[in-house]
Design a protein around this motif. Structure first.
Motif, PDB file in Angstrom:
ATOM      1  N   LEU A 308       0.840  -1.192   0.000  1.00 55.07           N
ATOM      2  CA  LEU A 308       0.000   0.000   0.000  1.00 55.07           C
ATOM      3  C   LEU A 308       0.875   1.242   0.000  1.00 55.07           C
ATOM      4  CD1 LEU A 308      -2.710  -1.021   2.630  1.00 55.07           C
ATOM      5  CD2 LEU A 308      -2.976  -0.934   0.163  1.00 55.07           C
ATOM      6  N   GLY A 309       0.769   2.062  -1.075  1.00 50.79           N
ATOM      7  CA  GLY A 309       1.513   3.315  -1.141  1.00 50.79           C
ATOM      8  C   GLY A 309       2.988   3.116  -0.916  1.00 50.79           C
ATOM      9  N   ILE A 310       3.534   3.862   0.018  1.00 51.41           N
ATOM     10  CA  ILE A 310       4.960   3.748   0.309  1.00 51.41           C
ATOM     11  C   ILE A 310       5.293   2.425   0.982  1.00 51.41           C
ATOM     12  CG2 ILE A 310       5.018   4.722   2.648  1.00 51.41           C
ATOM     13  CD1 ILE A 310       7.395   6.413   1.721  1.00 51.41           C
ATOM     14  N   GLY A 311       4.243   1.670   1.350  1.00 49.45           N
ATOM     15  CA  GLY A 311       4.461   0.361   1.964  1.00 49.45           C
ATOM     16  C   GLY A 311       5.167  -0.621   1.067  1.00 49.45           C
ATOM     17  N   GLY A 312       5.220  -0.306  -0.235  1.00 52.70           N
ATOM     18  CA  GLY A 312       6.025  -1.143  -1.104  1.00 52.70           C
ATOM     19  C   GLY A 312       7.504  -1.060  -0.778  1.00 52.70           C
ATOM     20  N   TRP A 313       7.906  -0.015  -0.055  1.00 46.52           N
ATOM     21  CA  TRP A 313       9.309   0.182   0.306  1.00 46.52           C
ATOM     22  C   TRP A 313       9.530   0.230   1.810  1.00 46.52           C
ATOM     23  CZ3 TRP A 313      12.367  -0.445  -3.680  1.00 46.52           C
ATOM     24  CH2 TRP A 313      11.895  -0.131  -4.955  1.00 46.52           C
ATOM     25  N   GLN A 314       8.512   0.587   2.550  1.00 46.63           N
ATOM     26  CA  GLN A 314       8.670   0.775   3.992  1.00 46.63           C
ATOM     27  C   GLN A 314       7.945  -0.327   4.755  1.00 46.63           C
ATOM     28  OE1 GLN A 314       6.579   4.059   6.141  1.00 46.63           O
ATOM     29  NE2 GLN A 314       8.660   4.815   6.527  1.00 46.63           N
ATOM     30  N   THR A 315       8.623  -0.902   5.740  1.00 50.46           N
ATOM     31  CA  THR A 315       8.042  -1.985   6.517  1.00 50.46           C
ATOM     32  C   THR A 315       6.980  -1.483   7.488  1.00 50.46           C
ATOM     33  OG1 THR A 315       8.525  -3.762   8.091  1.00 50.46           O
ATOM     34  CG2 THR A 315       9.871  -1.786   8.251  1.00 50.46           C
ATOM     35  N   PHE A 316       6.040  -2.355   7.806  1.00 47.06           N
ATOM     36  CA  PHE A 316       5.156  -2.093   8.934  1.00 47.06           C
ATOM     37  C   PHE A 316       5.968  -2.183  10.221  1.00 47.06           C
ATOM     38  CE2 PHE A 316       0.642  -3.315   7.314  1.00 47.06           C
ATOM     39  CZ  PHE A 316       0.694  -2.245   6.441  1.00 47.06           C
ATOM     40  N   PRO A 317       5.607  -1.447  11.252  1.00 45.42           N
ATOM     41  CA  PRO A 317       6.318  -1.579  12.529  1.00 45.42           C
ATOM     42  C   PRO A 317       6.253  -3.008  13.060  1.00 45.42           C
ATOM     43  CG  PRO A 317       4.935   0.383  12.534  1.00 45.42           C
ATOM     44  CD  PRO A 317       4.572  -0.396  11.306  1.00 45.42           C
ATOM     45  N   ASP A 360      19.796 -11.974 -11.630  1.00 46.41           N
ATOM     46  CA  ASP A 360      20.434 -11.256 -10.535  1.00 46.41           C
ATOM     47  C   ASP A 360      20.403  -9.768 -10.871  1.00 46.41           C
ATOM     48  OD1 ASP A 360      21.796 -10.676  -8.228  1.00 46.41           O
ATOM     49  OD2 ASP A 360      23.689 -11.605  -8.844  1.00 46.41           O
ATOM     50  N   VAL A 361      20.685  -8.929  -9.886  1.00 44.64           N
ATOM     51  CA  VAL A 361      20.788  -7.498 -10.169  1.00 44.64           C
ATOM     52  C   VAL A 361      22.009  -7.238 -11.043  1.00 44.64           C
ATOM     53  CG1 VAL A 361      19.683  -6.886  -8.003  1.00 44.64           C
ATOM     54  CG2 VAL A 361      22.166  -7.004  -8.104  1.00 44.64           C
ATOM     55  N   LEU A 362      21.981  -6.117 -11.731  1.00 45.19           N
ATOM     56  CA  LEU A 362      23.162  -5.671 -12.454  1.00 45.19           C
ATOM     57  C   LEU A 362      24.064  -4.969 -11.446  1.00 45.19           C
ATOM     58  CD1 LEU A 362      21.242  -4.223 -15.520  1.00 45.19           C
ATOM     59  CD2 LEU A 362      22.589  -6.336 -15.483  1.00 45.19           C
ATOM     60  N   PRO A 363      25.146  -5.607 -11.004  1.00 44.45           N
ATOM     61  CA  PRO A 363      25.909  -5.076  -9.869  1.00 44.45           C
ATOM     62  C   PRO A 363      26.610  -3.754 -10.150  1.00 44.45           C
ATOM     63  CG  PRO A 363      27.043  -6.958 -10.840  1.00 44.45           C
ATOM     64  CD  PRO A 363      25.698  -6.883 -11.490  1.00 44.45           C
ATOM     65  N   ASP A 364      26.849  -3.452 -11.428  1.00 39.48           N
ATOM     66  CA  ASP A 364      27.523  -2.198 -11.759  1.00 39.48           C
ATOM     67  C   ASP A 364      26.551  -1.081 -12.093  1.00 39.48           C
ATOM     68  OD1 ASP A 364      26.588  -3.292 -14.098  1.00 39.48           O
ATOM     69  OD2 ASP A 364      28.396  -2.885 -15.269  1.00 39.48           O
ATOM     70  N   PHE A 365      25.262  -1.281 -11.781  1.00 42.59           N
ATOM     71  CA  PHE A 365      24.262  -0.261 -12.096  1.00 42.59           C
ATOM     72  C   PHE A 365      23.328  -0.080 -10.901  1.00 42.59           C
ATOM     73  CE2 PHE A 365      20.360   1.324 -14.243  1.00 42.59           C
ATOM     74  CZ  PHE A 365      20.907   2.471 -14.794  1.00 42.59           C
ATOM     75  N   PRO A 366      23.734   0.700  -9.895  1.00 43.83           N
ATOM     76  CA  PRO A 366      22.890   0.910  -8.718  1.00 43.83           C
ATOM     77  C   PRO A 366      21.519   1.464  -9.101  1.00 43.83           C
ATOM     78  CG  PRO A 366      25.107   1.743  -8.338  1.00 43.83           C
ATOM     79  CD  PRO A 366      25.024   1.408  -9.799  1.00 43.83           C
ATOM     80  N   SER A 367      20.484   0.744  -8.727  1.00 48.28           N
ATOM     81  CA  SER A 367      19.118   1.147  -9.060  1.00 48.28           C
ATOM     82  C   SER A 367      18.148   0.239  -8.326  1.00 48.28           C
ATOM     83  CB  SER A 367      18.873   1.074 -10.571  1.00 48.28           C
ATOM     84  OG  SER A 367      19.164  -0.220 -11.065  1.00 48.28           O
ATOM     85  N   SER A 368      16.886   0.558  -8.454  1.00 49.39           N
ATOM     86  CA  SER A 368      15.842  -0.186  -7.751  1.00 49.39           C
ATOM     87  C   SER A 368      15.498  -1.448  -8.534  1.00 49.39           C
ATOM     88  CB  SER A 368      14.607   0.701  -7.586  1.00 49.39           C
ATOM     89  OG  SER A 368      13.573  -0.013  -6.965  1.00 49.39           O
ATOM     90  N   GLN A 369      16.268  -2.511  -8.321  1.00 48.54           N
ATOM     91  CA  GLN A 369      16.090  -3.755  -9.071  1.00 48.54           C
ATOM     92  C   GLN A 369      15.511  -4.881  -8.219  1.00 48.54           C
ATOM     93  OE1 GLN A 369      19.692  -4.803 -11.404  1.00 48.54           O
ATOM     94  NE2 GLN A 369      20.514  -2.804 -10.821  1.00 48.54           N
ATOM     95  N   PHE A 370      15.190  -4.641  -6.969  1.00 50.84           N
ATOM     96  CA  PHE A 370      14.890  -5.719  -6.025  1.00 50.84           C
ATOM     97  C   PHE A 370      13.386  -5.962  -5.906  1.00 50.84           C
ATOM     98  CE2 PHE A 370      18.688  -3.380  -4.779  1.00 50.84           C
ATOM     99  CZ  PHE A 370      19.636  -4.381  -4.807  1.00 50.84           C
ATOM    100  N   ASN A 371      13.037  -7.186  -5.447  1.00 53.27           N
ATOM    101  CA  ASN A 371      11.625  -7.524  -5.246  1.00 53.27           C
ATOM    102  C   ASN A 371      11.352  -8.251  -3.934  1.00 53.27           C
ATOM    103  OD1 ASN A 371      12.639 -10.088  -5.668  1.00 53.27           O
ATOM    104  ND2 ASN A 371      11.405 -10.530  -7.483  1.00 53.27           N
ATOM    105  N   HIS A 372      12.367  -8.358  -3.052  1.00 55.78           N
ATOM    106  CA  HIS A 372      12.181  -9.170  -1.853  1.00 55.78           C
ATOM    107  C   HIS A 372      13.141  -8.698  -0.773  1.00 55.78           C
ATOM    108  CE1 HIS A 372      10.789 -12.651   0.332  1.00 55.78           C
ATOM    109  NE2 HIS A 372      11.991 -13.175   0.429  1.00 55.78           N
TER     110      HIS A 372
END
Length: 634
Positions: A308-317, A360-372
């Motif tokens: 939900l909203g920023i919850g895609g990036w921020q954990t619930f307490p 895998d992520v592209l290690p030489d390209f810092p960016s938002s590549q993660f899903n878990h």
């Protein structure tokens, strides 16, 4: 007169053809080399991403695709995702027949607004606008236009206009527009030409173009991005996420932003803190403490995706998980970390790309590549990784889901890109013992006991916990490549070790296990574990290939012969060695019992394309050795 009629008909046909060719999406204008082997041809693909402010951007897409046959019919449907942080501003669509004449246009009522909640999700604000055409007269063309406004600039688009091996491409362009003075971070893949960069008075434009791309020759075992075709991934230097500003020039920058976004959300209710302390009271071994805390989390929580909203990036307490008993990967990892912190064990949240055989992520390209998200617990001489969404796996096991790839640790000092554990052949075993009884007619019964460990145990462990007995039986039938057999009974037993371990026991009947010719029987001792699936051969492979998992298969077959049967001829021991692994097989007599031993080791790795023929040859030799026969005689 007859000649004049023929000339007149030909003139009419040429006029008709010229008229059809005048339509921009007429099928006759597609170059022959593009339609060869294709199920669809992308006639035009225009993709523009415009950054308006640090917190707002628009994405405009216009494309037309000619669908040549039923294999390409999925292109007749459009799906545009959006969420609380974005909105779909417009959608247009037009259907054309083979001549390029308009058949119909999308109406407002044709566009559906659907929830995009996934099967594992309880709360999500992701939605999708869906529209499309149904048309039976192939070939035909669909044209779509849409625009999406996003209110977060943390993620920029990737562009791969030819991801389908049956899709040819006539023309495609991609441009990113930035405010003047700003520069784009990008990584070109698969030989896409460099962009044209144009500076204007108010904006800077980066433009890529592709033309006349024939259908791609996909190659088995290729790394993920290789089979996507020419393309580019893009990312910002600076971004905003719901009024929170961050940077992405380095992994340290991105990790610092995400650490701060989740910092201070690890407070637990006092009764739960006391319970955690009581759970490890008297324990001095750190690993044992971790196992007890991890086991507590597995027993008292469950995984539910919450986006939900920023919850895609921020954990619930952590206190919310303590109250509700559920959470997503971020919430459960944060909760586990909070419990470990309570008993004096520090840990770090870690982002990763999850999934078996995923990129895998592209290690030489810092960016938002993660899903878990998982949890990393550093020890004095080792590191323990915890997959907090799985109620079954042992503490410290990440397996094929998140193992052997990069992870981004979120620390107070910023992000640190590290690697998760990889597994040796000895960790991923299939250890099989077969006791087979062969009668004089060539029929047999067998008791098969197999111990699976590590990654080789994952599939069967999933079947154990999620499938009904009937589905389990059907799954077992699909695992064995025996022409004719019946499963009389089966059972599974899980054992608790540092690696997942499952014991499978099956009783099977094997009519025509051996083939009779006169008074002789031809018997293949490797009935159960024969590997006859061969890699695809290519005349000239161009891409590297990846073997994702190391493993060890060992088989011992004891074949008890019926009275009167004896071995007339066996086979010499087989030993195969290569850079990819080792194989050995042998047979010997022990009284009236034939003993067959087989051992196969495969080494994971990324291998150069010029070694692929060697790999195919290795697998062919294994398949041939697995078919080796013993000649029996009455």
């Amino acid at each position: 007169m007859k000649n004049k009629q023929v000339i007149g008909l030909a003139a009419c046909w040429l006029i008709s053809l010229a008229s059809r060719a005048g339509e921009p999406f007429s099928v006759v204008t597609i170059p022959a080399e593009l339609s060869a082997g294709a199920s669809a041809v992308m006639r035009i693909h225009e993709h523009t991403f415009k950054v308006k402010t640090p917190s707002e951007a628009t994405e405009t897409v216009h494309y037309a695709v000619t669908i040549l046959n039923q294999e390409g019919k999925s292109y007749a449907k459009l799906e545009v995702p959006y969420s609380k942080l974005s909105k779909v501003s417009s959608i247009e669509g037009t259907l054309f027949n083979a001549e390029g004449k308009t058949v119909r246009r999308l109406k407002r009522g044709d566009i559906q607004d659907l929830s995009a909640i996934s099967d594992v999700s309880l709360f999500e604000d992701n939605r999708v606008k869906s529209a499309g055409f149904t048309y039976a007269d192939y070939p035909f063309t669909v044209e779509f236009r849409y625009e999406v406004t996003t209110y977060s600039t943390m993620t920029y688009p990737a562009w791969f206009p030819q991801t389908d091996e049956k899709l040819a491409l006539e023309s495609a362009t991609f441009q990113v527009l930035l405010p003047a003075g700003q520069s784009l971070r990008y990584k070109i893949l698969n030989r896409l030409p460099a962009p044209e960069v144009v500076d204007g008075p108010t904006e800077r434009a980066y433009r890529w173009q592709l033309k006349r791309q024939k259908v791609a020759d996909y190659e088995a075992y290729a790394p993920y991005y290789t089979n996507l075709g020419p393309g580019v991934v893009t990312a910002p230097k600076e971004f905003e996420l719901e009024a929170r500003k961050g940077q992405m020039n380095t992994w340290q920058d991105l990790g610092r932003f995400l650490y701060q976004l989740n910092d201070g959300r690890d407070q637990l209710p006092e009764p739960l803190r006391r319970q955690a302390l009581e759970l490890v009271a008297g324990e001095t071994d750190v690993r044992t403490k971790i196992q007890k805390i991890y086991g507590f989390v597995q027993q008292h929580t469950r995984y539910v995706s919450i986006q939900l909203g920023i919850g895609g990036w921020q954990t619930f307490p952590a206190s919310v998980v303590a109250e509700k008993g559920y959470g997503d990967c971020k919430a459960l990892s944060n909760y586990t970390g909070a419990l470990l912190k309570t008993v004096g064990i520090p840990s770090s949240l870690a982002l990763v790309v999850a999934g078996r055989n995923t990129a895998d992520v592209l290690p030489d390209f810092p960016s938002s590549q993660f899903n878990h998200m998982i949890l990393c617990v550093p020890l004095a001489k080792d590191t323990v990784w915890l997959e907090c969404t799985n109620p079954y796996v042992p503490a410290g096991y990440v397996g094929s889901f998140t193992g052997n790839r990069h992870a981004l640790l979120l620390t107070p000092e910023g992000g640190k890109l590290v690697r998760t554990p990889s597994y040796r052949p000895e960790d991923n075993q299939q250890n099989r013992s077969v006791r087979l009884r062969l009668d004089a007619s060539g029929n047999a019964t067998a008791d098969v006991r197999t111990t699976y460990t590590g990654i080789q145990a994952e599939a069967i462990e999933s079947v154990m916990y999620t499938a009904s007995p009937d589905d389990q039986r059907q799954w077992l039938y699909e695992q064995f490549r025996i022409p004719n057999f019946t499963i009389s009974s089966f059972s599974f037993q899980e054992q608790k070790h540092t690696l997942p371990t499952v014991i499978e026991q099956i009783a099977i009947q094997l009519p025509t296990c051996a083939t009779r010719t006169g008074n002789r029987l031809f018997f293949v001792p490797n009935q159960v574990s024969s590997d006859q699936i061969l890699p695809i051969q290519y005349d000239q492979r161009t891409s590297a290939f990846r073997l994702p998992s190391s493993y060890l298969d060992s088989d011992t077959v004891f074949c008890q012969l019926a009275p009167g049967l004896g071995v007339e001829h066996g086979f010499e021991p087989v030993l195969l060695t290569s850079r990819f692994g080792r194989y050995q097989a042998s047979v010997q007599m022990e009284g009236n019992t034939v003993k067959y031993i087989r051992r196969l080791v495969i080494e994971a790795g990324l291998y150069a394309p010029e070694t692929y023929a060697e790999y195919v040859d290795f697998r062919r030799k294994i398949a041939k050795a697995d078919r080796m026969q013993i000649l029996l005689k009455n």
